[in-house]
Design an enzyme around this catalytic site. Structure first.
Site, mmCIF file in Angstrom:
data_model
loop_
_atom_site.group_PDB
_atom_site.id
_atom_site.type_symbol
_atom_site.label_atom_id
_atom_site.label_comp_id
_atom_site.label_asym_id
_atom_site.label_seq_id
_atom_site.Cartn_x
_atom_site.Cartn_y
_atom_site.Cartn_z
ATOM 1 N N HIS A 266 19.961 148.614 13.151
ATOM 2 C CA HIS A 266 19.559 149.101 11.838
ATOM 3 C C HIS A 266 18.420 148.253 11.271
ATOM 4 O O HIS A 266 18.505 147.029 11.303
ATOM 5 C CB HIS A 266 20.768 149.049 10.897
ATOM 6 C CG HIS A 266 20.595 149.851 9.649
ATOM 7 N ND1 HIS A 266 19.689 149.508 8.678
ATOM 8 C CD2 HIS A 266 21.200 150.976 9.221
ATOM 9 C CE1 HIS A 266 19.764 150.406 7.703
ATOM 10 N NE2 HIS A 266 20.670 151.296 8.005
ATOM 11 N N ARG A 337 15.657 155.130 12.067
ATOM 12 C CA ARG A 337 16.029 153.724 12.170
ATOM 13 C C ARG A 337 15.478 153.028 13.409
ATOM 14 O O ARG A 337 15.031 151.886 13.339
ATOM 15 C CB ARG A 337 17.555 153.618 12.176
ATOM 16 C CG ARG A 337 18.109 154.017 10.848
ATOM 17 C CD ARG A 337 19.611 154.103 10.844
ATOM 18 N NE ARG A 337 20.051 154.345 9.474
ATOM 19 C CZ ARG A 337 21.317 154.476 9.109
ATOM 20 N NH1 ARG A 337 22.263 154.389 10.010
ATOM 21 N NH2 ARG A 337 21.623 154.688 7.854
ATOM 22 N N GLU A 453 33.060 157.567 15.168
ATOM 23 C CA GLU A 453 32.093 156.727 15.877
ATOM 24 C C GLU A 453 32.566 156.386 17.291
ATOM 25 O O GLU A 453 31.757 156.115 18.185
ATOM 26 C CB GLU A 453 31.844 155.417 15.093
ATOM 27 C CG GLU A 453 30.735 154.570 15.681
ATOM 28 C CD GLU A 453 30.511 153.245 14.949
ATOM 29 O OE1 GLU A 453 31.103 153.051 13.865
ATOM 30 O OE2 GLU A 453 29.739 152.420 15.453
#
Lengths: 670, 248
Positions: A266, A337, A453
């Site tokens: 990130h 990102r 996730e």
């Protein structure tokens, strides 16, 4: 075993509806006789547990924290995407689908992503009905903001605490079911293995983290919702306890592990300050809506800043390099990102970094203060406001939007970000890779599901901002509750699964043996010692920029650390009490295997795509010179790894990706 | 800097427990308080002692897991933060720091600095939700306009992280700030109105059952709350509770 993604036939827009119309259902009276284990209670697990219990199944939910509401979904800041088109800026399910596939650099499964976009709007409806206090405009309707990699405003938010509010919403739905007795909640419990009976997942072995007791739990199906494996880097934005043990254990029991090298670094995190650092803190991507990223344009200015001789506010506008705006004029500071992270690394590697370590860039709000200040002055009818008044008014707006983030930054760095630009640097944040699942979210083990996730399916090689919350809740509220019913319709006559069987005996013994090994090993080095060494290899050689030589070296180094770990790890205390070092030892043992598979996967994929950047695969000329070069002819597939003992021996299975509804294009944000 | 730590050690819930002294050296002022605790624990593991057990997870001030009572203050000397956000720059070289668990009858110690906060969960299970089916078959989100003022106020209450600092700070071990925040979030929103009376009655009854003390308006909870939850929430809960009982 050949991979079958089980994607339904028909046009993409009709697949999910047709699927739902044709699956087998379980009659409400029979649901009462069916048990489901849900491991992990973040947004995916929490929403799944609540929905399955609402439907009438008996749910057993497991969390290692003392309450589901503490799962790390709570730390998600910026928001949740949904194709509501409330802003009237041309958004639609198709556009959200398109943006997600493109943002994921064409490495996700089209049908899953379309379904995600399709149910996204409904998530917002559900959350509002639960009392989630989303931000609203003065007319009382829901407000939206924009996130990286898209050209519409579709992100719903609750200040900088959207994850918290959504998790509290899911937890409130769980609470209603806990109160009714439909969810049995096991807090401070950790799943240590899965139990298969006749090839089907039928239970788990869990450790009570307070008493150390090893427990057997059975069910007709097991759902893994334990999040990502970002802590393989030791330092990440994950919580300290976030781990890959459940996902890795099911991998070792037959679930294929997909695309481990697709990991998101990130771009906007608080830079590290020293070796004692235990974790990295994210500054929400939403800040890129209003902040401008820059480094000094002159190398001598950068050096002076690194030595503490110059302040950022002393650098003139023309001596600043707003490198994202320069390189990507169309998306500017809102590029995805992966692109933003690599661009920061490129500038810092070239010597333009801005803190003592040279690993930081500025995120500057000065122009936003001015822009909002002028607008506010106009709204409030202030004639000829002074520059100070404008800045003050603008700061008020920024405070109302991101106040908690600014406060968090000030507490960590001890600098006031209203007065001097923030310093940021990329950090490991999210893992797009994970357990391979088919369209039903079932792994390669029958009756074993993986959501949120922890699975691999929706984000391809890069996840767009505000899509993790969307996927977690989509899987839990709207997808799994349908797909699991189709499977469980065959189990209505099975009856309770007994736990006093050889299958449970065997797995329990494996678990206990491993715990005893750690307790009796009497090594000389702490668990963290090994974890930090693993993290350093991962960051240096399997980080933002990768090449074959380093990846090969990384595999060997990780293996060596792993061997040393098993010989020399030291775990004080006993097995039958609360023992934090023992918990960590088990998790790090699994990271030491996963890390090697991660490097192997990165080595195998000799193309640059999304978060995976191979130095051997870049554009050599033209407008895109120096940008990542994807190789669709050879690598348009999902890498699904089958466990074969050592991570280095894992066998690759390919799920070829077909793009029928979206044309494969090079991502251009220029 | 070099520090002396006086830490509560208690083997399990049955053990009597005691304060034990430790020394840590070369602590950087940029470390967080919990990173300082990590240094201590690494030191203990290397010398074969059991590390100090303390609750923590996100380390960014939002999960509400960390819970230390430092020098007589919940989450330590700084304001508006949790222990994981407390930095060592708040201390001086040579300081002695006292570290204890939350102390309240309703929060029994599990081990060392870890306490059992399940009472908070049971209070939420008694009514801290809206009874809407978790099926997605609800009305469109924008069919129910909510004034920005109400939404913002509900959000302020909803930012409570349920860490228990309010209980630990209160001389009566009262949980009214926590329960007030949870009641208020729903009381302020139209979605929560339907069950408002039952909710507040059930949650307050559960709170009393758990053995939390009463509120005597000292306001210590508000001062120590890492999320700035306002005392207004207690007043609102009392108002809700009274009107629920009057209406019957």
């Amino acid at each position: 075993m050949a991979l079958d993604s089980k994607v339904p036939e028909g046009p993409i827009k009709d697949k999910w509806t047709t699927y739902k119309d044709n699956i087998n259902l379980v009659n409400p009276a029979n649901k009462r006789h069916i048990d489901i284990i849900v491991v992990g209670t973040g947004l995916a697990g929490g929403s799944a547990a609540a929905t399955l219990a609402e439907l009438g199944y008996n749910v057993k939910a497991f969390a290692y924290q003392d309450s589901p509401r503490r799962a790390h979904s709570i730390a998600a800041q910026g928001g949740i995407n949904a194709a509501k088109n409330y802003m009237g800026d041309g958004d639609s399910n198709y556009r959200l689908f398109y943006d997600t596939v493109k943002g994921g650099d064409y490495r996700s499964r089209e049908a899953n992503v379309y379904r995600l976009a399709e149910v996204s709007g409904n998530i917002i409806d559900q959350c509002v009905a639960q009392g989630v206090p989303f931000a609203r405009d003065y007319g009382g309707l829901l407000d939206n903001r924009s996130f990286g990699g898209v050209l519409v405003s579709r992100t719903f938010y609750a200040k900088g605490q959207t994850g918290q509010q959504l998790l509290l919403g899911a937890y409130s739905a769980m609470n209603r079911q806990i109160a009714r007795g439909k969810i049995e909640m096991f807090n401070r419990h950790e799943m240590l293995d899965v139990v298969k009976v006749g090839g089907k997942a039928r239970g788990i072995i869990a450790r009570n983290l307070i008493t150390g007791e090893i427990e057997r739990h059975s069910a007709h199906a097991v759902v893994i919702a334990t999040g990502g494996y970002g802590n393989v880097y030791f330092l990440s934005t994950n919580a300290m306890g976030s781990n890959a043990t459940a996902a890795w254990k099911i991998h070792k029991k037959g679930a294929y592990f997909a695309n481990p090298c697709f990991t998101q670094i990130h771009p906007t995190c608080i830079p590290r300050s020293g070796d004692y650092q235990s974790k990295l803190t994210l500054m929400s991507e939403s800040l890129r809506n209003d902040g401008r990223i820059w480094v000094p344009a002159k190398i001598e200015d950068a050096k002076a800043i690194q030595q503490g001789k110059l302040k950022p506010t002393q650098i003139a506008e023309e001596d600043r390099d707003y490198y994202l705006e320069r390189r990507y004029p169309a998306f500017g500071n809102l590029v995805p990102r992966d692109v933003a992270s690599r661009a920061a690394k490129e500038r810092c590697d070239a010597g333009f970094g801005v803190n003592a370590t040279g690993e930081a860039v500025y995120l500057d709000f000065a122009s936003a203060f001015e822009r909002y200040g002028k607008e506010q002055a106009k709204i409030h009818g202030i004639k000829n406001p002074s520059k100070e008044e404008i800045i003050k008014l603008g700061q008020g707006i920024i405070e109302s939007k991101y106040g908690n983030l600014f406060q968090m930054y000030e507490k960590i760095i001890a600098e006031n970000p209203y007065e001097t630009p923030m310093m940021i640097y990329p950090a490991t944040h999210y893992t797009m890779g994970g357990v391979w699942v088919d369209y039903n979210l079932m792994t390669t083990v029958e009756g074993l599901y993986c959501i949120g996730e922890a699975n691999f399916s929706d984000h391809g090689a890069n996840r767009l901002g505000a899509s993790a919350l969307m996927q977690g809740l989509a899987d839990g509220y709207f997808v799994l509750p349908y797909t699991i019913g189709d499977y469980l319709s065959n189990d209505i006559r099975t009856g309770k699964i007994p736990t006093d069987t050889p299958e449970f005996d065997e797995v329990e013994k494996e678990v206990k043996d491993r715990i005893d090994f750690f307790i009796n090993n009497n090594g000389t080095k702490s668990v963290d010692h090994f974890h930090k060494r693993l993290g350093k290899v991962m960051w240096d050689k399997v980080g933002m920029s990768r090449n074959a030589k380093d990846l090969t070296a990384a595999m060997a180094e990780i293996k060596a650390i792993r061997e040393e770990f098993w010989k020399d790890v030291k775990v004080p205390g006993t097995a039958d009490e609360m023992n934090v070092e023992l918990e960590k030892a088990g998790r790090v043992a699994d990271f030491l295997e996963l890390g090697e598979l991660f490097a192997k996967d990165a080595l195998e994929r000799n193309e640059s795509c999304g978060g995976h950047f191979r130095e051997e695969s870049v554009e050599l000329d033209g407008e895109q010179k120096g940008e990542a070069k994807r190789n669709d002819e050879e690598y348009a597939f999902v890498s699904a790894w089958e466990y074969k003992g050592e991570p280095a021996d894992a066998v690759l299975h390919k799920e070829e990706l077909e793009f029928k509804d979206i044309e494969l294009k090079q991502r251009s944000y220029k | 800097m070099n520090l002396t730590l006086k830490i509560w050690r208690q083997k399990d819930s049955q053990d009597k427990g005691q304060m034990v002294d430790y020394k840590v050296t070369d602590i950087s002022e940029h470390m967080s308080f919990l990173e300082m605790m990590d240094v201590l624990n690494e030191q203990l593991v290397n010398t074969g002692e059991e590390p100090v057990a303390f609750d923590h997870d996100c380390r960014e001030g939002i999960c509400g897991m960390c819970s230390l009572y430092i020098n007589g203050e919940a989450h330590g000397p700084d304001r508006g933060i949790t222990t994981c956000q407390l930095h060592m720059r708040m201390f001086n070289d040579g300081d002695t720091i006292t570290i204890e668990p939350w102390r309240a009858a309703a929060f029994p110690v599990i081990k060392d600095l870890i306490v059992d906060r399940m009472a908070f969960e049971r209070i939420q299970q008694a009514g801290g939700y809206i009874s809407v089916n978790t099926s997605g078959n609800t009305q469109d989100a924008n069919s129910l306009p909510i004034s920005k003022h109400a939404a913002d106020e509900a959000m302020d209450a909803a930012t409570c992280i349920g860490c228990g600092a309010c209980v630990a700070s209160c001389k009566n071990s009262s949980a009214m700030l926590f329960v007030g925040a949870k009641v208020s979030q729903y009381a302020l929103l139209p979605q929560g109105q339907v069950e408002a009376a039952d909710r507040v009655k059930n949650m307050v009854a559960q709170m009393d059952l758990e053995g939390f003390g009463n509120c005597t308006n000292t306001g210590a909870c508000e001062v120590e709350c890492p999320k700035g939850i306002s005392l207004e929430n207690i007043a609102r809960m009392n108002r809700e509770f009274m009107s629920a009982n009057i209406k019957g």
